[in-house]
Each structure stands twice: as structure tokens, then as C-alpha cells.
Design an enzyme around this catalytic site. Structure first.
Site, PDB file in Angstrom:
ATOM      1  CG  HIS A   1      56.923 -13.719  10.082  1.00 13.17           C
ATOM      2  ND1 HIS A   1      57.692 -12.052  10.332  1.00 13.17           N
ATOM      3  CD2 HIS A   1      55.934 -13.299   9.710  1.00 13.17           C
ATOM      4  CE1 HIS A   1      56.566 -11.681  10.389  1.00 13.17           C
ATOM      5  NE2 HIS A   1      55.487 -12.521  10.519  1.00 13.17           N
TER       6      HIS A   1
ATOM      7  CG  HIS B   1      53.545 -16.985   8.691  1.00  9.09           C
ATOM      8  ND1 HIS B   1      54.389 -16.921   6.940  1.00  9.09           N
ATOM      9  CD2 HIS B   1      52.845 -15.881   8.882  1.00  9.09           C
ATOM     10  CE1 HIS B   1      54.197 -15.507   7.134  1.00  9.09           C
ATOM     11  NE2 HIS B   1      53.039 -15.162   7.993  1.00  9.09           N
TER      12      HIS B   1
ATOM     13  CD  GLU C   1      45.247   2.833 -13.247  1.00 10.71           C
ATOM     14  OE1 GLU C   1      44.789   2.925 -13.988  1.00 10.71           O
ATOM     15  OE2 GLU C   1      45.249   1.377 -12.923  1.00 10.71           O
TER      16      GLU C   1
ATOM     17  CG  HIS D   1      35.827   8.209 -13.712  1.00 10.67           C
ATOM     18  ND1 HIS D   1      35.413   7.384 -13.373  1.00 10.67           N
ATOM     19  CD2 HIS D   1      36.864   8.181 -14.663  1.00 10.67           C
ATOM     20  CE1 HIS D   1      34.990   6.241 -13.847  1.00 10.67           C
ATOM     21  NE2 HIS D   1      36.304   6.241 -15.273  1.00 10.67           N
TER      22      HIS D   1
END
Length: 646
Positions: free
Chosen positions: A36, A265, A400, A462
Site C-alpha cells: 500500500h 491505495h 466489549e 445468551h
């Protein structure tokens, strides 16, 4: 108009230094025929000015008060390696020429522990932003225990549009603003280009307003004007908040024909474009990897400045501070006084783990951590220790993604053994950071509670089913699922000394407390918990299913079927044992593995697996265990079928 260390006469030299970086990066990508070039060339002017500000010592890369530099966009690796070489780290021109080649010090994306001077493996976009927040948090807590005169460095982070589009950057930036991390400076390479084209195909928000709303100072600069860039750095270093410098840049700056194009890029520029560009800027078009002596001398000022800064810093340290730094870097695990669970008949492993965490914390000053707003359920609160930044308890909120990446940086900071916690099912949110931690072999600990269908009424969303299999598949990660409080202690004794991350998978429901177990048995991953002469079948289990296996074994024995029980608190350690040890566990018996998860990995040892074939349901945990077959009665049925009994 000009700050003291940039005079008008300096601008030509700064331009030469920046273009040297650009062409080093272009040559690296071209030589590898992969990589890149766009972002490194666009950031070269900013990197050049950063060289005037950053405080590192390439002769001692582990100096604890060094500035930390994080490249969130790992695709800018050519720029990372160019800077490390120019600053004087252990990276020579041959290493740059070996970019992206097998066995080189210059892999496609920077890797911690592989290349000197790389602070952390960032990996997926956005991780580095959260890593930088973690480093800044580490510095703040280090200031608390060592003093502001000892720890006063900055944390710099380069990021791009992709990093700020990933949700993890929102989470981490919110934490940084909440804690007013004034030691954090993020440089946003705002070139408005992504792989698919212009940024406007997918993003139109006002980034400055986003960061203002999160409590940051926002500065803007022309990313190709040295004075503008330098002024932004000066202002950022004075800020009483975390600061983002929005630098407007052109991708592939000075690459004639490709400047500003998304085509620059992720592909080499091509030899002709590089030659034409070099010639236009007064460089030898036929020379590759060229660094003039005057440019080299200017960049090596980083090394000279860093050496001097470290010497002054070291000379001012007291003996007490030196001893404390040494203790933090080399924690004394023998000082831990683990809890006594002999009076407990049954205890959830999340509860016993909470007591163990507190025992470790009392012995180790660098043991810090927290939960994603679940400390009361995870049992991770460190009693009497206070809250960050004045205490050990970190409150990550319901974040998280950021929590995982922040802990990676805390582990790499050099003084801490961090842990983080959430419900096991939400470990999915942390997959990227867990994987990166495992690649780095970072020393940190995951506390994942509510580990199975035993969660109960919260239902299928869950109740973790596939997560154990997933984590066990990750190399370098030790996944512990202790059967009781004493196995939990032994698992921690092993994890603290491990060369890599560890995950503790813990029950919500109470489990019988078995007899104390020596660390050496758990260190092999699995051991015989219940034996009998001439066993016909072995019941293999982990965690909450071990006591069910023991009950099943007792009933099988009553029917005349000799049964052995093997507890496996760590599958990862067990599969690394030799054939002789594995044979000693299972011998010529049939093996039935019992685990309230997907469990397909057990077929490496087992003839049959009693596991979850689908997702769970909403009901009480003990009812679900019976419904899905995790009962002594069903174990008898499965064992008899495996042995061919009617």
C-alpha cells in the site's frame, strides 16, 4: 509565525526528508510488488514533523517512559518501517528491501515482537485507535503508582477513514473522552479515499462534531504544510483532553498521475510513475532506497534526543522507584496467598474466581482489570482497590470491542498483567482483539462467565454454544474451563506463568467443590479424576459437566461397568501432550466426551460426544441440562450404546 524549531530555512530540508520517506515507501512496495503506497506517501509530511516531537530511544526500545506510537492502519506499514530505520532502530536497508518477503523483519502488517520499535500488532482497522487509548490509560495508572515525574510521555496514533468507520473507534474514543486522557494524540489522515473510491460513497458524518461530543479537543491542519502540522502538534501537547488532529491530506502525495486516486491505495505505483515522480522532485530517477547523508543525520536526531532524555530521566530515579519498576516488570507469583475453599460444599466457578482475582491483586501491584458493566455478575471487582485512574478497577461500560483492544495495549505497556470480563456469549464481540492478542502472545486474561446453557432463562441468545470450540481453535490461547474452585486455582497458577493470553470459562451455577488438585496435573491439560481397575469406558468432561460425569460413573459402576473419569480443564494443553500421556488417560477404553457446548473438537480423543447439537432454550438451567441430555441417566444410555450393550 514559525515555532522556535522550524525556521523558513528549514522548509527545504523538511521537504527533502518527506520526499525521502515517500520514495522509500514507494520503492518498498514496488520491490515487493505488493502493498500500500498511498497512505504512507500521504502521511510522509506529518511523519517528518512527528520526528521533531516524538521521544523514543532506539537503543533502548523498552524504556518505560518512551512515547508510544500506534499505526492503527497497518496498511501503512511501509511508513512504519521507513521511520524505524531512519530513527535508528534495528532495521537496516536490507530489511526494507525485503518488505513483505518470507522471514523478513518487515511483514505486510507490523507485528509486535517481530520488528523492533513496533509497539503493538494492530491488525484489523480500528483496533489501533483502541490500542492507543489502552496505552494512554496504562500511562495514567503508571503515573498513579510511580509518579508524574516518572511517567509523563505521550501516546501518538495514526488512523484513517477506515479506522473511524469501524465501531470499535467509537467505543474507545468514548472511554478516552470520559477519562480526559490528555496524554493521547490521534492524527487522522483525512484523505477522503477508501478502496471503493471516494469516502462519500459510504460516509458523510462530521468527524469533528463526533469527537467534540465525546469530550475531545479537535484540531485541524493542512497535512502537507509543515508549519500547520507543527502548530497542531504543539497545541495538542498542551491540551487537557485527548486530542484528534484532523489532517487533510492527498493520498499518494507527489506520485505523478496517481496522487489523490484510490488506485494508489493497495497496489504498487509502477516503476515508470516512480521514476517520473523522483525526477520531478530532484531525486535520482534510477536510484532506489536512496537516503542522502544530510537527511540521515536529521532523522537520527530522534535517537540522540531520546538517548539524552532517557539518561536525564534515569539519573533522577530514586532507588525505591527503580525497585518498584523492577517488581512490576517481574511480578512475584510466589507471594500469592490463594483462598481456602475447604469449607465450601458448592460454589460457582465465577464466584471462586472472584476470590482468586482478589488474592492475586493483593499480591501483585500490576494486576489490574475490569468488566464490560458486568462486574457484579462476573465477580471481578477488586475489593478496596478504587476505580481507574486512581485504582485498579477499570469500568469499560458496555463496550466489549474496545475493552479487548485496550487490554492488549495494557499488556504491552510493560508494567501490567491486565484482565477483562464479560458474559461468555459476548466474547464474540472481542474475537478480533483476542486473535491479535494470541498472535502477539500478550500476557493478559479473559474472564468469561455464564458459560453454557446453565445461563438458563435468558435463552438461546445468551447461551454460548459454539464459543468454546472457537476459542480453542485459536493458536497460543489457553482456554481454561475449571470444574471447581480448586481446579480454578491450579488454572490460574499455570496462566500467570504462561507465555500468552488465557481465557477462563466460568459457570453461573454452583458446582460441587472437589478435592484440592496439584498444579502439575492441570498443567497437562487433563488428568484422571476417578480411576478404576480394568476400565471399559472413560468419561471425559470439563467445567460444570465434570460432576455430572462423576455421578454417571458411579451409576455405571453400580451396573458393573468399570468407568474412569478424566477432567480436562484445558483442552489446548492436553492436545500438546505426547502420545504416552494421552494413552495413560484413555488406554484401550471407549471414550465418551461430555460438554454442554458444540464440542466437535473432542473427537480427537473421543469415540462419541455428548454435546449441543443446536442452540439452547429459555428455562431454568438444571431443567435445560436434563432436557439436552446432560444427566447421569443419559450418560448411562450413551455409554452403554458406545460399548454395544443393549
Amino acid at each position: 509565525m514559525y515555532p522556535p524549531f522550524i525556521q523558513p530555512d528549514d522548509l527545504l530540508m523538511l521537504e527533502k526528508m518527506s520526499n525521502t520517506i515517500r520514495f522509500l515507501c514507494a520503492d518498498m512496495v514496488q520491490s515487493a510488488n505488493s502493498g500500500h503506497p498511498g497512505a504512507p506517501m500521504g502521511l510522509a509530511d506529518i511523519a517528518c514533523i512527528l520526528s521533531l516531537h516524538i521521544n523514543v530511544n532506539p537503543k533502548d526500545p523498552d524504556w518505560i517512559n518512551r512515547d508510544r506510537l500506534v499505526f492503527s492502519g497497518g496498511h501503512a506499514s511501509a511508513l512504519v518501517y521507513s521511520l524505524l530505520h531512519l530513527w535508528g532502530f534495528d532495521l537496516d536497508l536490507e530489511d526494507l528491501k525485503s518488505f513483505r518477503k518470507f522471514g523478513s523483519k518487515t511483514p505486510g502488517h507490523p507485528e509486535f515482537g517481530h520488528t523492533e520499535g513496533v509497539e503493538i500488532t494492530t491488525g484489523p482497522l480500528g483496533q489501533g485507535v483502541a490500542n492507543a487509548v489502552g496505552f494512554a490509560m496504562g500511562a495514567k495508572y503508571a503515573q498513579k503508582i510511580l509518579g508524574k515525574e516518572v511517567i509523563n510521555h505521550k501516546v501518538y496514533c495514526f488512523c484513517g477513514d477506515g479506522d473511524l468507520q469501524e465501531g470499535i473507534s467509537y467505543e474507545a474514543s468514548s472511554i478516552a473522552g470520559h477519562h480526559k486522557l490528555d496524554n493521547l494524540i490521534v492524527i487522522y489522515d483525512s484523505n477522503a479515499i477508501t478502496i471503493e473510491g471516494g469516502l462519500d460513497v459510504a460516509m458523510s458524518e462530521d468527524v469533528s462534531q463526533r469527537f467534540i461530543a465525546q469530550g475531545w479537543k479537535v484540531l485541524k491542519c493542512n497535512g502537507h504544510d509543515f508549519v500547520s502540522i507543527n502548530n497542531a502538534f504543539i497545541d495538542a501537547k498542551k491540551s487537557d483532553k485527548p486530542t484528534i488532529i484532523i489532517a487533510n491530506t492527498r493520498i499518494a502525495k507527489n506520485a505523478i498521475g496517481l496522487e489523490g486516486s484510490h488506485k494508489s491505495h493497495g497496489s504498487p505505483l509502477g516503476e515508470e510513475i516512480i521514476k517520473v515522480s523522483k525526477k520531478a522532485l530532484g531525486f535520482d530517477e534510477n536510484a532506489t532506497f536512496a537516503i542522502s547523508s544530510d537527511v540521515k543525520i536529521r532523522f537520527l536526531n530522534v535517537l540522540e534526543r531520546g538517548e539524552l532524555a532517557q539518561k536525564i530521566w534515569s539519573d533522577e530515579l530514586t532507588e525505591d522507584i527503580k525497585a518498584k519498576i523492577c517488581d512490576l516488570k517481574n511480578p512475584h507469583f510466589a507471594n500469592i496467598s490463594y483462598p481456602d475453599f475447604s469449607s465450601s460444599v458448592s460454589l460457582a466457578t465465577r464466584v471462586s474466581n472472584g476470590k482468586i482475582l482478589n488474592a492475586i491483586s493483593q499480591a501483585l501491584e500490576g494486576f489490574i482489570g475490569g468488566s464490560a458493566d458486568l462486574a457484579p455478575s462476573n465477580n471481578t471487582h477488586l475489593e478496596g482497590e478504587g476505580d481507574f485512574p486512581n485504582g485498579k478497577n477499570l469500568h469499560f461500560g458496555i463496550r466489549e470491542h474496545a475493552m479487548g483492544a485496550i487490554n492488549n495495549a495494557l499488556a504491552n505497556y510493560g508494567l501490567f498483567l491486565p484482565f477483562c470480563a464479560t458474559f461468555f456469549v459476548f466474547s464474540d464481540y472481542m474475537s478480533a482483539s483476542i486473535r491479535v492478542a494470541s498472535i502477539m502472545k500478550a500476557r493478559l486474561f479473559y474472564i468469561f462467565t455464564h458459560d453454557s446453557i446453565g445461563v438458563g432463562e435468558d435463552g438461546a441468545t445468551h447461551q454460548p454454544i459454539e464459543q468454546l470450540t472457537h476459542l480453542r481453535a485459536i493458536p497460543n490461547l489457553c482456554v481454561f474451563r475449571p470444574a471447581d474452585a480448586y481446579e480454578n486455582i491450579a488454572c490460574w497458577q499455570i496462566a500467570l506463568k504462561a507465555n500468552g493470553p488465557s481465557a477462563f470459562i466460568l459457570s453461573r451455577q454452583n458446582l460441587p467443590v472437589l478435592n484440592p488438585i496439584v498444579e502439575a496435573k492441570v498443567a497437562k491439560g487433563g488428568y484422571i479424576l476417578r480411576d478404576t481397575p480394568s476400565a471399559k469406558i472413560t468419561l471425559l468432561a470439563s467445567g460444570s459437566e465434570v460432576h455430572i460425569a462423576l455421578e454417571g460413573a458411579k451409576k455405571l459402576e453400580e451396573e458393573g461397568i468399570r468407568t474412569r473419569v478424566v477432567s480436562v480443564p484445558c483442552y489446548d494443553l492436553l492436545i500438546s501432550q505426547d502420545k504416552e500421556y494421552i494413552s495413560s488417560l484413555f488406554g484401550d477404553t471407549k471414550v465418551l466426551a461430555i460438554e454442554a457446548s458444540r464440542g466437535i473438537e473432542w473427537y480427537i480423543f473421543a469415540d462419541d460426544v455428548l454435546g449441543m447439537e443446536g442452540f439452547g432454550s429459555s428455562a431454568k438451567g438444571d431443567e435445560l441440562f436434563k432436557h439436552y441430555g446432560f444427566s447421569p441417566e443419559n450418560i448411562i444410555i450413551r455409554a452403554k450404546a458406545l460399548l454395544g450393550y443393549s
